[in-house]
Motif scaffolding. Structure first.
Motif, PDB file in Angstrom:
ATOM      1  N   ALA A 190      80.701  72.179  46.847  1.00 38.98           N
ATOM      2  CA  ALA A 190      79.528  71.335  47.089  1.00 38.98           C
ATOM      3  C   ALA A 190      79.147  70.565  45.827  1.00 38.98           C
ATOM      4  CB  ALA A 190      78.359  72.194  47.570  1.00 38.98           C
ATOM      5  N   CYS A 191      79.286  71.192  44.664  1.00 33.65           N
ATOM      6  CA  CYS A 191      79.036  70.501  43.399  1.00 33.65           C
ATOM      7  C   CYS A 191      79.999  69.328  43.228  1.00 33.65           C
ATOM      8  CB  CYS A 191      79.177  71.467  42.229  1.00 33.65           C
ATOM      9  SG  CYS A 191      77.840  72.672  42.080  1.00 33.65           S
ATOM     10  N   ASP A 192      81.254  69.538  43.594  1.00 33.31           N
ATOM     11  CA  ASP A 192      82.242  68.469  43.506  1.00 33.31           C
ATOM     12  C   ASP A 192      81.861  67.309  44.425  1.00 33.31           C
ATOM     13  OD1 ASP A 192      84.608  67.163  42.750  1.00 33.31           O
ATOM     14  OD2 ASP A 192      85.701  68.027  44.440  1.00 33.31           O
ATOM     15  N   GLN A 193      81.420  67.635  45.631  1.00 32.50           N
ATOM     16  CA  GLN A 193      80.973  66.591  46.558  1.00 32.50           C
ATOM     17  C   GLN A 193      79.773  65.832  46.003  1.00 32.50           C
ATOM     18  OE1 GLN A 193      83.329  65.716  48.709  1.00 32.50           O
ATOM     19  NE2 GLN A 193      82.027  65.912  50.519  1.00 32.50           N
ATOM     20  N   TRP A 194      78.852  66.559  45.400  1.00 31.17           N
ATOM     21  CA  TRP A 194      77.659  65.916  44.849  1.00 31.17           C
ATOM     22  C   TRP A 194      78.018  64.982  43.686  1.00 31.17           C
ATOM     23  CZ3 TRP A 194      75.228  66.570  39.991  1.00 31.17           C
ATOM     24  CH2 TRP A 194      73.970  65.948  39.893  1.00 31.17           C
ATOM     25  N   ILE A 195      78.990  65.391  42.885  1.00 31.48           N
ATOM     26  CA  ILE A 195      79.425  64.545  41.774  1.00 31.48           C
ATOM     27  C   ILE A 195      79.989  63.226  42.292  1.00 31.48           C
ATOM     28  CG2 ILE A 195      81.113  64.334  39.898  1.00 31.48           C
ATOM     29  CD1 ILE A 195      80.874  67.370  39.574  1.00 31.48           C
ATOM     30  N   LEU A 220      75.832  86.148  40.289  1.00 31.53           N
ATOM     31  CA  LEU A 220      76.176  84.764  40.599  1.00 31.53           C
ATOM     32  C   LEU A 220      75.046  83.801  40.251  1.00 31.53           C
ATOM     33  CD1 LEU A 220      78.108  84.809  44.000  1.00 31.53           C
ATOM     34  CD2 LEU A 220      78.992  84.792  41.671  1.00 31.53           C
ATOM     35  N   ILE A 221      73.836  84.310  40.087  1.00 31.33           N
ATOM     36  CA  ILE A 221      72.716  83.420  39.770  1.00 31.33           C
ATOM     37  C   ILE A 221      72.929  82.743  38.417  1.00 31.33           C
ATOM     38  CG2 ILE A 221      70.232  83.289  39.387  1.00 31.33           C
ATOM     39  CD1 ILE A 221      69.884  85.590  41.347  1.00 31.33           C
ATOM     40  N   PRO A 222      73.156  83.495  37.311  1.00 33.64           N
ATOM     41  CA  PRO A 222      73.431  82.798  36.045  1.00 33.64           C
ATOM     42  C   PRO A 222      74.746  82.040  36.058  1.00 33.64           C
ATOM     43  CG  PRO A 222      73.743  85.173  35.787  1.00 33.64           C
ATOM     44  CD  PRO A 222      73.108  84.964  37.121  1.00 33.64           C
ATOM     45  N   LEU A 223      75.749  82.568  36.775  1.00 31.51           N
ATOM     46  CA  LEU A 223      77.036  81.877  36.831  1.00 31.51           C
ATOM     47  C   LEU A 223      76.899  80.525  37.525  1.00 31.51           C
ATOM     48  CD1 LEU A 223      79.516  84.778  37.730  1.00 31.51           C
ATOM     49  CD2 LEU A 223      79.251  83.636  35.527  1.00 31.51           C
ATOM     50  N   ALA A 224      76.237  80.523  38.690  1.00 32.36           N
ATOM     51  CA  ALA A 224      76.104  79.282  39.445  1.00 32.36           C
ATOM     52  C   ALA A 224      75.243  78.270  38.704  1.00 32.36           C
ATOM     53  CB  ALA A 224      75.502  79.574  40.823  1.00 32.36           C
ATOM     54  N   LEU A 225      74.139  78.733  38.096  1.00 31.08           N
ATOM     55  CA  LEU A 225      73.296  77.818  37.343  1.00 31.08           C
ATOM     56  C   LEU A 225      74.025  77.274  36.120  1.00 31.08           C
ATOM     57  CD1 LEU A 225      69.838  79.659  37.518  1.00 31.08           C
ATOM     58  CD2 LEU A 225      70.581  77.636  38.801  1.00 31.08           C
ATOM     59  N   GLY A 226      74.842  78.111  35.477  1.00 30.07           N
ATOM     60  CA  GLY A 226      75.629  77.650  34.341  1.00 30.07           C
ATOM     61  C   GLY A 226      76.643  76.599  34.743  1.00 30.07           C
ATOM     62  N   VAL A 227      77.318  76.823  35.879  1.00 33.79           N
ATOM     63  CA  VAL A 227      78.276  75.844  36.380  1.00 33.79           C
ATOM     64  C   VAL A 227      77.573  74.538  36.730  1.00 33.79           C
ATOM     65  CG1 VAL A 227      79.815  75.319  38.311  1.00 33.79           C
ATOM     66  CG2 VAL A 227      79.947  77.535  37.184  1.00 33.79           C
ATOM     67  N   GLN A 228      76.418  74.641  37.376  1.00 34.72           N
ATOM     68  CA  GLN A 228      75.676  73.449  37.765  1.00 34.72           C
ATOM     69  C   GLN A 228      75.247  72.644  36.534  1.00 34.72           C
ATOM     70  OE1 GLN A 228      71.953  74.065  39.956  1.00 34.72           O
ATOM     71  NE2 GLN A 228      72.665  72.564  41.455  1.00 34.72           N
ATOM     72  N   VAL A 232      76.520  68.810  35.522  1.00 33.90           N
ATOM     73  CA  VAL A 232      75.599  67.691  35.273  1.00 33.90           C
ATOM     74  C   VAL A 232      75.878  67.058  33.921  1.00 33.90           C
ATOM     75  CG1 VAL A 232      73.182  67.096  34.894  1.00 33.90           C
ATOM     76  CG2 VAL A 232      73.802  68.608  36.776  1.00 33.90           C
ATOM     77  N   LEU A 233      76.127  67.868  32.910  1.00 30.37           N
ATOM     78  CA  LEU A 233      76.383  67.333  31.576  1.00 30.37           C
ATOM     79  C   LEU A 233      77.711  66.600  31.487  1.00 30.37           C
ATOM     80  CD1 LEU A 233      75.161  70.359  29.407  1.00 30.37           C
ATOM     81  CD2 LEU A 233      73.995  68.176  29.765  1.00 30.37           C
ATOM     82  N   SER A 234      78.711  67.075  32.248  1.00 27.26           N
ATOM     83  CA  SER A 234      80.037  66.467  32.165  1.00 27.26           C
ATOM     84  C   SER A 234      80.205  65.255  33.073  1.00 27.26           C
ATOM     85  CB  SER A 234      81.109  67.507  32.522  1.00 27.26           C
ATOM     86  OG  SER A 234      80.963  67.932  33.864  1.00 27.26           O
ATOM     87  N   SER A 235      79.262  65.041  33.998  1.00 23.78           N
ATOM     88  CA  SER A 235      79.412  63.948  34.956  1.00 23.78           C
ATOM     89  C   SER A 235      78.799  62.639  34.471  1.00 23.78           C
ATOM     90  CB  SER A 235      78.777  64.335  36.298  1.00 23.78           C
ATOM     91  OG  SER A 235      77.400  64.600  36.134  1.00 23.78           O
ATOM     92  N   GLY A 236      78.265  62.623  33.252  1.00 26.68           N
ATOM     93  CA  GLY A 236      77.687  61.391  32.716  1.00 26.68           C
ATOM     94  C   GLY A 236      76.202  61.312  32.977  1.00 26.68           C
ATOM     95  N   ARG A 237      75.564  60.416  32.270  1.00 26.11           N
ATOM     96  CA  ARG A 237      74.108  60.304  32.372  1.00 26.11           C
ATOM     97  C   ARG A 237      73.657  59.761  33.725  1.00 26.11           C
ATOM     98  NH1 ARG A 237      72.070  58.040  26.492  1.00 26.11           N
ATOM     99  NH2 ARG A 237      72.833  59.796  25.240  1.00 26.11           N
ATOM    100  N   THR A 243      68.879  62.088  39.330  1.00 26.10           N
ATOM    101  CA  THR A 243      69.592  63.359  39.192  1.00 26.10           C
ATOM    102  C   THR A 243      68.625  64.523  39.106  1.00 26.10           C
ATOM    103  OG1 THR A 243      71.428  62.269  38.054  1.00 26.10           O
ATOM    104  CG2 THR A 243      71.205  64.656  37.755  1.00 26.10           C
ATOM    105  N   ALA A 244      67.572  64.384  38.298  1.00 29.91           N
ATOM    106  CA  ALA A 244      66.587  65.458  38.164  1.00 29.91           C
ATOM    107  C   ALA A 244      65.894  65.743  39.490  1.00 29.91           C
ATOM    108  CB  ALA A 244      65.565  65.090  37.098  1.00 29.91           C
ATOM    109  N   GLY A 245      65.559  64.694  40.231  1.00 34.70           N
ATOM    110  CA  GLY A 245      64.916  64.886  41.526  1.00 34.70           C
ATOM    111  C   GLY A 245      65.809  65.607  42.514  1.00 34.70           C
ATOM    112  N   GLN A 246      67.095  65.235  42.528  1.00 33.86           N
ATOM    113  CA  GLN A 246      68.019  65.896  43.458  1.00 33.86           C
ATOM    114  C   GLN A 246      68.247  67.355  43.067  1.00 33.86           C
ATOM    115  OE1 GLN A 246      71.595  63.637  44.011  1.00 33.86           O
ATOM    116  NE2 GLN A 246      70.552  62.037  45.177  1.00 33.86           N
ATOM    117  N   LEU A 247      68.309  67.639  41.773  1.00 30.59           N
ATOM    118  CA  LEU A 247      68.460  69.023  41.336  1.00 30.59           C
ATOM    119  C   LEU A 247      67.241  69.851  41.730  1.00 30.59           C
ATOM    120  CD1 LEU A 247      70.098  68.653  37.799  1.00 30.59           C
ATOM    121  CD2 LEU A 247      71.176  69.392  39.927  1.00 30.59           C
TER     122      LEU A 247
END
Length: 613
Positions: A190-195, A220-228, A232-237, A243-247
């Motif tokens: 789902a993260c890939d789709q969102w990107i 999985l809570i810290p893992l998933a939040l860390g991945v998310q 966000v940081l790697s997908s560009g500004r 982005t903040a609103g969607q998150l």
């Protein structure tokens, strides 16, 4: 105006479904479910499964989630749902029993003691439900591999899942490990789709799957939040406000799923009313709440989820850790390298080799950027791009690194490789990149086919003892006790095998058992005895001679006790057989020794030699 063909797949759908190997996927599902059914049928309930089963029934019957709160309830709710339609009777625990005493295990043990052999059908139904849920992971890993690397990679990723002893064994019991891997994988997709699209629909989907992941396993809570965050940081500004609103919408959706899974229990509980005692909450969160005056606000998360995290954190903070075992050595505390070594010895060698090659290939692609991704996308067709974007590479490699770092940082004690299971699908995806359609050659395909064949051969050769599997590099399952113990080898799964061994060998002598289980084999209708250790070390009192300590007969002893450090009476009894050669071995986990006068003399000599040392 051209007519819209509603049957034509969208761009997003075609990237997943174009050239998707449907027949291979169906074949893999049949293989996985068939193997799981065999395991679920022949293997006895394991240690934690007893608690998960009882807690699931208590959730449905009482609507309370204080039971087994160290793990969120989604998986056991789903697994025990069909069992509830059979209306099994279950004894309710005393309300005065503290949650730290784990009352769900006493309830589960009472259930087995009461139903005896009939408890099999209830556990079997729950296991079948778990197996069906966990098989979704095969579809997901193949879909994503197909999108990223092509149909050949999808087949390779699916085959690595199907012939993984770890995922078949733990996917066939009532437990959250494999299901957590499935929902974690779905969240990453789902993260890939969102990107790619950054639309509201993909944002909500990402939040829903984050909620499901958080409702399955608390780690999985810290893992998933860390991945998310990394995505966000790697997908560009881009548009930061959007982005903040969607998150924010995504997190709101995930919290809503959490409350839904917990049936809304505890909604409205104020932060100051939460009774939390670990240093994480007392020294940091409670102090922050007290200084800011936010204690009157209602908790945003279910109280039982927070109590479970707090209780688990408190366990890691107590000094009374059990000893850890690795490579024949017992140690107070743990090793930073424990989980790496455990993964290396319990993962089939073909998977290790393919994962290593795939990881190197992905890293080289990211470093070289030749040809550029933009240029490679001009030639994109069918299933995916020639190279991964940086955000996609983060989605594949990030969960693996974060999972290893998280579990390896907990060095209070080391025991369960299954903590790494959430990152297994990502390892398979990395391995599948070896035959990406833009890099696949005939020789590569042949090598991968040979690897899959070797892994399948080792998988079926070890059937159905997949929970105690060790690869050839570790010396095979027979050498397993020299490397790892605990749930990595014996988790109480071979108690049913005692009766089959007894009938096959036509045993008439008395049988004494010392197995890795909280329930006694006699509860399952197995005619045997238990060594009754008194205050002294021996049967029914202090040892006066080895003849009184070890009456003549068969001794079926778990390898966990044979290779123990002798710290308890049960450990001591099992360790007396360390130098003995078992006459039989049941499922790689229970050694069968026949004790007569000659064996007593040998044990006596070995024990005296140890005492002299």
């Amino acid at each position: 105006m051209p007519k819209l063909n509603r049957n034509q797949p969208t761009r997003s759908q075609s990237s997943y479904l174009a050239d998707f190997p449907k027949r291979a996927c169906i074949f893999f599902l049949i293989c996985y479910i068939s193997s799981g059914v065999v395991f679920a049928y022949v293997k006895s309930p394991v240690v934690d499964e007893v608690g998960h089963f009882a807690a699931g029934l208590l959730h449905w019957s009482q609507g309370e989630f204080r039971y087994y709160c160290v793990n969120p309830p989604l998986q056991r709710l789903a697994a025990t749902l069909p069992v509830c339609f059979l209306n099994p009777e279950i004894n309710l625990p005393d309300r005065d029993i503290a949650i730290s005493e784990r009352p769900e295990f006493s309830v589960g043990l009472d259930f087995i003691r009461e139903y005896r052999q009939d408890c099999f059908k209830y556990f079997f139904i729950g296991r079948l439900m778990s197996l069906l849920l966990n098989s979704i992971g095969i579809i997901l890993v193949m879909l994503w591999a197909n999108r990223l690397f092509g149909s050949d990679s999808a087949i390779l990723a699916g085959s690595l899942w199907v012939f993984s002893p770890m995922l078949v064994a733990h996917g066939s019991i009532i437990g959250p490990d494999v299901f957590s891997a499935c929902v974690f994988l779905g969240f990453a997709m789902a993260c890939d789709q969102w990107i790619q699209r950054k639309g509201l629909q993909s944002c909500i989907l990402m939040g829903l799957l984050l909620g499901l992941a958080s409702s399955t396993k608390s780690t999985l809570i810290p893992l998933a939040l860390g991945v998310q965050a990394a995505v966000v940081l790697s997908s560009g500004r881009g548009d930061l406000m959007r982005t903040a609103g969607q998150l924010l919408i995504s997190i709101t959706a995930s919290v809503s799923i959490l409350w839904l899974v917990y049936f809304g229990e505890g909604m409205g509980t104020k932060l100051c009313e939460l009774e939390l005692s670990s240093s994480l909450f007392v020294n940091w969160i409670s102090r922050l709440i007290g200084e800011s005056g936010l204690g009157c606000l209602p908790s945003a998360l279910p109280p039982d989820l927070l109590h479970g995290i707090d209780f688990q954190k408190q366990e890691f903070e107590t000094p009374s850790f059990p000893d850890s075992y690795l490579l024949g050595t017992w140690k107070r505390g743990g090793w930073y390298t424990y989980y790496i070594v455990a993964w290396l010895v319990k993962t089939p060698v073909p998977t290790l080799l393919l994962t290593a090659v795939g990881a190197v290939q992905i890293l080289l692609n990211l470093l070289s950027r030749s040809p550029p991704i933009e240029e490679s996308r001009k030639h994109e067709h069918a299933s995916g791009p020639a190279l991964l974007s940086s955000s996609q590479a983060v989605l594949l490699i990030g969960p693996v690194l974060l999972t290893f770092l998280l579990v390896s940082s907990q060095t209070g004690f080391n025991r369960h490789l299954r903590y790494l299971v959430p990152c297994y699908p990502f390892l398979f995806l990395i391995a599948s990149s070896v035959i990406s359609k833009y890099r696949a050659t005939t020789s590569r395909r042949l090598v991968c086919c040979a690897m899959v064949f070797l892994q399948a051969f080792a998988f079926f050769l070890s059937a159905p003892n997949w929970m105690s599997y060790f690869n050839l590099a570790a010396g095979g399952s027979k050498n397993g006790p020299e490397v790892l113990l605990g749930s990595n080898l014996d988790w109480g799964q071979d108690i049913y095998g005692i009766e089959r061994w007894k009938k096959a060998c036509k045993v008439t002598d008395p049988i004494f058992v010392l197995v890795q289980s909280d329930y006694h084999p006699t509860w399952l209708g197995i005619d045997c005895y238990s060594p009754k250790l008194g205050k002294g070390r021996g049967i029914a009192g202090p040892i006066t001679s080895y003849e009184t300590a070890f009456p003549k007969g068969w001794y079926l002893i778990s390898v966990n006790y044979v290779y123990s450090n002798g710290s308890s009476q049960r450990d001591w009894l099992g360790s007396q057989f360390r130098e003995e050669v078992p006459a039989y071995t049941i499922g790689n986990t229970i050694h069968a020794f026949f004790v007569d006068s000659a064996a007593i003399a040998r044990i006596n000599g070995v024990s005296n030699a140890r005492s002299d040392e």
